[in-house]
Design a protein around this motif. Structure first.
Motif, PDB file in Angstrom:
ATOM      1  N   ALA A  91      20.447 -26.626  -3.686  1.00 38.57           N
ATOM      2  CA  ALA A  91      19.262 -25.807  -3.965  1.00 38.57           C
ATOM      3  C   ALA A  91      18.224 -26.202  -2.921  1.00 38.57           C
ATOM      4  CB  ALA A  91      18.732 -26.061  -5.370  1.00 38.57           C
ATOM      5  N   TYR A  92      17.868 -25.253  -2.085  1.00 38.98           N
ATOM      6  CA  TYR A  92      16.988 -25.548  -0.963  1.00 38.98           C
ATOM      7  C   TYR A  92      15.821 -24.575  -0.881  1.00 38.98           C
ATOM      8  CZ  TYR A  92      20.568 -28.664   1.046  1.00 38.98           C
ATOM      9  OH  TYR A  92      21.469 -29.668   1.262  1.00 38.98           O
ATOM     10  N   LEU A  93      14.731 -25.071  -0.361  1.00 39.45           N
ATOM     11  CA  LEU A  93      13.608 -24.244   0.067  1.00 39.45           C
ATOM     12  C   LEU A  93      13.566 -24.321   1.577  1.00 39.45           C
ATOM     13  CD1 LEU A  93      10.890 -22.688  -0.267  1.00 39.45           C
ATOM     14  CD2 LEU A  93       9.775 -24.928  -0.431  1.00 39.45           C
ATOM     15  N   HIS A  94      13.741 -23.171   2.233  1.00 40.09           N
ATOM     16  CA  HIS A  94      13.712 -23.111   3.689  1.00 40.09           C
ATOM     17  C   HIS A  94      12.407 -22.456   4.121  1.00 40.09           C
ATOM     18  CE1 HIS A  94      17.919 -24.279   3.817  1.00 40.09           C
ATOM     19  NE2 HIS A  94      18.232 -23.265   3.030  1.00 40.09           N
ATOM     20  N   ILE A  95      11.742 -23.069   5.080  1.00 41.67           N
ATOM     21  CA  ILE A  95      10.486 -22.550   5.609  1.00 41.67           C
ATOM     22  C   ILE A  95      10.650 -22.290   7.097  1.00 41.67           C
ATOM     23  CG2 ILE A  95       8.015 -22.958   5.888  1.00 41.67           C
ATOM     24  CD1 ILE A  95       8.276 -25.041   3.612  1.00 41.67           C
ATOM     25  N   TYR A  96      10.414 -21.067   7.504  1.00 45.76           N
ATOM     26  CA  TYR A  96      10.536 -20.680   8.905  1.00 45.76           C
ATOM     27  C   TYR A  96       9.139 -20.469   9.483  1.00 45.76           C
ATOM     28  CZ  TYR A  96      15.367 -19.617   7.542  1.00 45.76           C
ATOM     29  OH  TYR A  96      16.645 -19.679   7.051  1.00 45.76           O
ATOM     30  N   THR A  97       8.904 -21.040  10.656  1.00 49.80           N
ATOM     31  CA  THR A  97       7.607 -20.880  11.296  1.00 49.80           C
ATOM     32  C   THR A  97       7.778 -20.554  12.778  1.00 49.80           C
ATOM     33  OG1 THR A  97       7.414 -23.232  11.866  1.00 49.80           O
ATOM     34  CG2 THR A  97       6.560 -22.539   9.714  1.00 49.80           C
ATOM     35  N   SER A  98       6.740 -19.970  13.340  1.00 48.98           N
ATOM     36  CA  SER A  98       6.683 -19.733  14.779  1.00 48.98           C
ATOM     37  C   SER A  98       5.736 -20.756  15.379  1.00 48.98           C
ATOM     38  CB  SER A  98       6.177 -18.316  15.057  1.00 48.98           C
ATOM     39  OG  SER A  98       4.873 -18.154  14.535  1.00 48.98           O
ATOM     40  N   PRO A  99       5.795 -20.970  16.688  1.00 49.56           N
ATOM     41  CA  PRO A  99       4.870 -21.935  17.319  1.00 49.56           C
ATOM     42  C   PRO A  99       3.423 -21.576  17.030  1.00 49.56           C
ATOM     43  CG  PRO A  99       6.596 -21.296  18.843  1.00 49.56           C
ATOM     44  CD  PRO A  99       6.726 -20.384  17.652  1.00 49.56           C
ATOM     45  N   LYS A 100       2.615 -22.601  16.795  1.00 47.27           N
ATOM     46  CA  LYS A 100       1.206 -22.359  16.497  1.00 47.27           C
ATOM     47  C   LYS A 100       0.492 -21.829  17.730  1.00 47.27           C
ATOM     48  CE  LYS A 100       0.640 -25.788  12.848  1.00 47.27           C
ATOM     49  NZ  LYS A 100      -0.125 -26.976  12.388  1.00 47.27           N
ATOM     50  N   SER A 101      -0.457 -20.939  17.471  1.00 48.88           N
ATOM     51  CA  SER A 101      -1.262 -20.396  18.558  1.00 48.88           C
ATOM     52  C   SER A 101      -2.715 -20.795  18.339  1.00 48.88           C
ATOM     53  CB  SER A 101      -1.146 -18.863  18.601  1.00 48.88           C
ATOM     54  OG  SER A 101      -1.652 -18.301  17.410  1.00 48.88           O
ATOM     55  N   SER A 102      -3.542 -20.551  19.344  1.00 48.55           N
ATOM     56  CA  SER A 102      -4.948 -20.914  19.242  1.00 48.55           C
ATOM     57  C   SER A 102      -5.740 -19.900  18.444  1.00 48.55           C
ATOM     58  CB  SER A 102      -5.559 -21.026  20.646  1.00 48.55           C
ATOM     59  OG  SER A 102      -5.396 -19.793  21.348  1.00 48.55           O
ATOM     60  N   ALA A 103      -5.097 -18.782  18.106  1.00 52.30           N
ATOM     61  CA  ALA A 103      -5.791 -17.737  17.342  1.00 52.30           C
ATOM     62  C   ALA A 103      -6.064 -18.223  15.936  1.00 52.30           C
ATOM     63  CB  ALA A 103      -4.957 -16.465  17.308  1.00 52.30           C
ATOM     64  N   SER A 104      -7.089 -17.704  15.330  1.00 47.82           N
ATOM     65  CA  SER A 104      -7.438 -18.100  13.963  1.00 47.82           C
ATOM     66  C   SER A 104      -6.444 -17.521  12.993  1.00 47.82           C
ATOM     67  CB  SER A 104      -8.850 -17.620  13.625  1.00 47.82           C
ATOM     68  OG  SER A 104      -8.908 -16.216  13.725  1.00 47.82           O
ATOM     69  N   GLN A 105      -6.345 -18.151  11.834  1.00 46.39           N
ATOM     70  CA  GLN A 105      -5.409 -17.695  10.827  1.00 46.39           C
ATOM     71  C   GLN A 105      -5.863 -16.360  10.268  1.00 46.39           C
ATOM     72  OE1 GLN A 105      -5.090 -20.697   7.864  1.00 46.39           O
ATOM     73  NE2 GLN A 105      -4.010 -22.127   9.170  1.00 46.39           N
TER      74      GLN A 105
END
Length: 209
Positions: A91-105
């Motif tokens: 049983a897993y929780l997988h989190i996918y992300t892209s490289p962080k950018s300098s733009a605001s959230q």
């Protein structure tokens, strides 16, 4: 007194419309009402189809109770749920992300969806690799949420005071209504017992079935 009666009628109408007001309050607030950073591109949860002891319990509750709120607050983030057939499986929780950018959230606009994300039974596997993988086989749903917030840096969405008060009033009304139903049922049973004792005192014998 008139104002109290009007307010009770208003609350009664809200309780009778769970698909609108009550459900909207439920999905907007509570565990899972978080704002994910824009770097989060996907969330995936996998667990066994059936409950095996205490295993997978938290994952199933996370799916039913928390993921709908996450999806509501983050409608642009794909969420997949995979339920496998292996009782000894993970049983897993997988989190996918892209490289962080300098733009605001960016802040996503809440959607109107109110159902748990549907299981993904697609035969085409996702070839991308998750940035974070958390073993959730024995975790409580609150611990799974804590892990998600910790890994992503998600921001908790505070419940507006007026909605918190409204939810509290609805809950109090439900509890009061249940108490009233119990009291009415007990009074009815008491009346029936007294009527039965009165018939016995008169020498009336119940007919045999």
């Amino acid at each position: 007194m008139v104002n109290i009666i009007k307010r009770m009628r208003k609350l009664r109408a809200k309780v009778k419309q769970p698909a609108t007001i009550s459900l909207l309050l439920w999905i907007r607030n509570g565990p899972g009402a978080i704002q994910l950073p824009k770097e989060v591109t996907k969330i995936s949860v996998e667990f066994h189809k059936k409950l095996i002891g205490s295993h997978h319990r938290g994952a199933r509750h996370f799916w039913h109770e928390i993921l709908p709120r996450i999806k509501y607050r983050n409608p642009t983030v794909p969420i997949s749920v995979i339920r496998h057939d292996d009782p000894t499986g993970p049983a897993y929780l997988h989190i996918y992300t892209s490289p962080k950018s300098s733009a605001s959230q960016t802040m996503n606009t809440p959607s109107t969806g109110n159902a748990p994300p549907e299981p993904n039974n697609s035969s085409t596997p996702d070839t991308s690799k998750p940035t974070h993988t958390v073993d959730i086989k024995t975790l409580h749903e609150s611990e799974i949420l804590e892990a998600l917030v910790e890994k992503t840096g998600a921001v908790l969405v505070q419940t507006p005071p007026e909605e918190a008060q409204e939810m509290s009033e609805i809950e109090e009304f439900k509890e009061r209504s249940e108490k009233d139903r119990v009291e009415v049922r007990e009074k009815l049973m008491k009346v029936r017992r007294e009527e039965e004792l009165l018939r016995l005192a008169r020498g009336e014998v119940p007919n045999a079935a």
